[in-house]
Design a protein around this motif. Sequence first.
Motif, PDB file in Angstrom:
ATOM      1  N   LYS A   1       0.846  -1.192   0.000  1.00  0.00           N
ATOM      2  CA  LYS A   1       0.000   0.000   0.000  1.00  0.00           C
ATOM      3  C   LYS A   1       0.882   1.243   0.000  1.00  0.00           C
ATOM      4  O   LYS A   1       1.895   1.297   0.684  1.00  0.00           O
ATOM      5  CB  LYS A   1      -0.907   0.008   1.219  1.00  0.00           C
ATOM      6  N   ILE A   2       0.446   2.230  -0.765  1.00  0.00           N
ATOM      7  CA  ILE A   2       1.181   3.476  -0.876  1.00  0.00           C
ATOM      8  C   ILE A   2       0.213   4.611  -0.575  1.00  0.00           C
ATOM      9  O   ILE A   2      -0.884   4.675  -1.139  1.00  0.00           O
ATOM     10  CB  ILE A   2       1.770   3.643  -2.288  1.00  0.00           C
ATOM     11  N   SER A   3       0.639   5.509   0.301  1.00  0.00           N
ATOM     12  CA  SER A   3      -0.175   6.666   0.675  1.00  0.00           C
ATOM     13  C   SER A   3       0.552   7.922   0.226  1.00  0.00           C
ATOM     14  O   SER A   3       1.749   8.067   0.471  1.00  0.00           O
ATOM     15  CB  SER A   3      -0.375   6.705   2.185  1.00  0.00           C
ATOM     16  N   ILE A   4      -0.187   8.831  -0.409  1.00  0.00           N
ATOM     17  CA  ILE A   4       0.440  10.024  -0.965  1.00  0.00           C
ATOM     18  C   ILE A   4      -0.385  11.255  -0.594  1.00  0.00           C
ATOM     19  O   ILE A   4      -1.620  11.245  -0.711  1.00  0.00           O
ATOM     20  CB  ILE A   4       0.521   9.939  -2.506  1.00  0.00           C
ATOM     21  N   CYS A   5       0.297  12.314  -0.194  1.00  0.00           N
ATOM     22  CA  CYS A   5      -0.392  13.577   0.085  1.00  0.00           C
ATOM     23  C   CYS A   5      -0.598  14.335  -1.233  1.00  0.00           C
ATOM     24  O   CYS A   5      -0.001  13.998  -2.260  1.00  0.00           O
ATOM     25  CB  CYS A   5       0.398  14.425   1.080  1.00  0.00           C
ATOM     26  N   ARG A   6      -1.416  15.351  -1.196  1.00  0.00           N
ATOM     27  CA  ARG A   6      -1.746  16.113  -2.406  1.00  0.00           C
ATOM     28  C   ARG A   6      -0.495  16.772  -3.006  1.00  0.00           C
ATOM     29  O   ARG A   6      -0.292  16.731  -4.223  1.00  0.00           O
ATOM     30  CB  ARG A   6      -2.801  17.173  -2.079  1.00  0.00           C
ATOM     31  N   GLU A   7       0.357  17.359  -2.169  1.00  0.00           N
ATOM     32  CA  GLU A   7       1.538  18.062  -2.661  1.00  0.00           C
ATOM     33  C   GLU A   7       2.520  17.103  -3.338  1.00  0.00           C
ATOM     34  O   GLU A   7       3.051  17.395  -4.404  1.00  0.00           O
ATOM     35  CB  GLU A   7       2.234  18.822  -1.520  1.00  0.00           C
ATOM     36  N   CYS A   8       2.759  15.937  -2.729  1.00  0.00           N
ATOM     37  CA  CYS A   8       3.675  14.956  -3.316  1.00  0.00           C
ATOM     38  C   CYS A   8       3.085  14.371  -4.594  1.00  0.00           C
ATOM     39  O   CYS A   8       3.813  14.103  -5.557  1.00  0.00           O
ATOM     40  CB  CYS A   8       4.008  13.847  -2.322  1.00  0.00           C
ATOM     41  N   ALA A   9       1.786  14.182  -4.626  1.00  0.00           N
ATOM     42  CA  ALA A   9       1.134  13.664  -5.825  1.00  0.00           C
ATOM     43  C   ALA A   9       1.319  14.644  -6.981  1.00  0.00           C
ATOM     44  O   ALA A   9       1.682  14.237  -8.096  1.00  0.00           O
ATOM     45  CB  ALA A   9      -0.349  13.420  -5.562  1.00  0.00           C
ATOM     46  N   GLN A  10       1.122  15.918  -6.724  1.00  0.00           N
ATOM     47  CA  GLN A  10       1.308  16.923  -7.772  1.00  0.00           C
ATOM     48  C   GLN A  10       2.768  17.001  -8.193  1.00  0.00           C
ATOM     49  O   GLN A  10       3.072  17.145  -9.371  1.00  0.00           O
ATOM     50  CB  GLN A  10       0.812  18.285  -7.294  1.00  0.00           C
ATOM     51  N   ALA A  11       3.691  16.882  -7.228  1.00  0.00           N
ATOM     52  CA  ALA A  11       5.117  16.928  -7.554  1.00  0.00           C
ATOM     53  C   ALA A  11       5.529  15.754  -8.437  1.00  0.00           C
ATOM     54  O   ALA A  11       6.457  15.862  -9.230  1.00  0.00           O
ATOM     55  CB  ALA A  11       5.945  16.934  -6.269  1.00  0.00           C
ATOM     56  N   HIS A  12       4.836  14.637  -8.322  1.00  0.00           N
ATOM     57  CA  HIS A  12       5.147  13.448  -9.115  1.00  0.00           C
ATOM     58  C   HIS A  12       4.238  13.316 -10.337  1.00  0.00           C
ATOM     59  O   HIS A  12       4.221  12.274 -10.991  1.00  0.00           O
ATOM     60  CB  HIS A  12       5.053  12.195  -8.242  1.00  0.00           C
ATOM     61  N   GLY A  13       3.498  14.351 -10.635  1.00  0.00           N
ATOM     62  CA  GLY A  13       2.702  14.372 -11.851  1.00  0.00           C
ATOM     63  C   GLY A  13       1.375  13.654 -11.770  1.00  0.00           C
ATOM     64  O   GLY A  13       0.791  13.325 -12.796  1.00  0.00           O
ATOM     65  N   ILE A  14       0.879  13.411 -10.595  1.00  0.00           N
ATOM     66  CA  ILE A  14      -0.420  12.768 -10.457  1.00  0.00           C
ATOM     67  C   ILE A  14      -1.456  13.861 -10.238  1.00  0.00           C
ATOM     68  O   ILE A  14      -1.348  14.667  -9.323  1.00  0.00           O
ATOM     69  CB  ILE A  14      -0.443  11.778  -9.278  1.00  0.00           C
ATOM     70  N   SER A  15      -2.449  13.856 -11.096  1.00  0.00           N
ATOM     71  CA  SER A  15      -3.509  14.842 -10.944  1.00  0.00           C
ATOM     72  C   SER A  15      -4.825  14.104 -10.741  1.00  0.00           C
ATOM     73  O   SER A  15      -4.946  12.935 -11.068  1.00  0.00           O
ATOM     74  CB  SER A  15      -3.570  15.734 -12.189  1.00  0.00           C
ATOM     75  N   PRO A  16      -5.828  14.791 -10.233  1.00  0.00           N
ATOM     76  CA  PRO A  16      -7.116  14.134 -10.025  1.00  0.00           C
ATOM     77  C   PRO A  16      -7.867  13.863 -11.333  1.00  0.00           C
ATOM     78  O   PRO A  16      -8.892  13.207 -11.329  1.00  0.00           O
ATOM     79  CB  PRO A  16      -7.877  15.116  -9.135  1.00  0.00           C
ATOM     80  N   ASP A  17      -7.321  14.326 -12.460  1.00  0.00           N
ATOM     81  CA  ASP A  17      -7.957  14.102 -13.752  1.00  0.00           C
ATOM     82  C   ASP A  17      -7.870  12.617 -14.110  1.00  0.00           C
ATOM     83  O   ASP A  17      -6.786  12.067 -14.252  1.00  0.00           O
ATOM     84  CB  ASP A  17      -7.258  14.949 -14.819  1.00  0.00           C
ATOM     85  N   PRO A  18      -8.999  11.909 -14.270  1.00  0.00           N
ATOM     86  CA  PRO A  18      -8.990  10.481 -14.555  1.00  0.00           C
ATOM     87  C   PRO A  18      -8.288  10.125 -15.859  1.00  0.00           C
ATOM     88  O   PRO A  18      -7.760   9.040 -16.003  1.00  0.00           O
ATOM     89  CB  PRO A  18     -10.462  10.083 -14.621  1.00  0.00           C
TER      90      PRO A  18
END
Length: 185
Positions: free
Chosen positions: A26-43
Amino acid sequence: MICDFCHEREAVIFLEQVNGNGQKRKISICRECAQAHGISPDPKSIESSIGELFREINAFTHKLAVENSRMCPVCGMGIVELRKSGKAGCPECYAIFKDDIKTLLKKNGISGSYTGSMPERLSGVHSVLNDRIALQNKLNDAVASEDYEKAAMYRDYLHALEKSPVSGGDDVEPPVQQDMDGGSE
């Protein structure tokens, strides 16, 4: 849950990876780290960014595995055990894990050097060892200055110290009855 990347902020994205053996990670990511790694809420864009994220996670976990595999060659204690228990396995651990121990102490608000007392059972070791070193230095100085009478006296003191116990010798009188400079007590 705390973010697996920054270890500071609350995680908002939770991923679960299953490998070929059926083991889950399992991997847990905060919003800031997700954005820094290029993950956006856009499906639409999440699929491509998750693949890159897992490559980064694998590199990160490999780095952690290498770091956590360090062990003390004397007692076999690993850095993971030291972090969990907060106790070193032997004196050599302090040299091997020096930077990690400093980091742990700072994390717990401890800074500066230790100024406490020596354990009772080791007090004899400390003083006898120091006496031997001091006498050896004085013997070397006396020989260098060609003061052979003092050199002979220091040599005799060293021989007497070598016959005395290093620790646990509370009931044994010290073999030296004069001070180390040749005078009487």
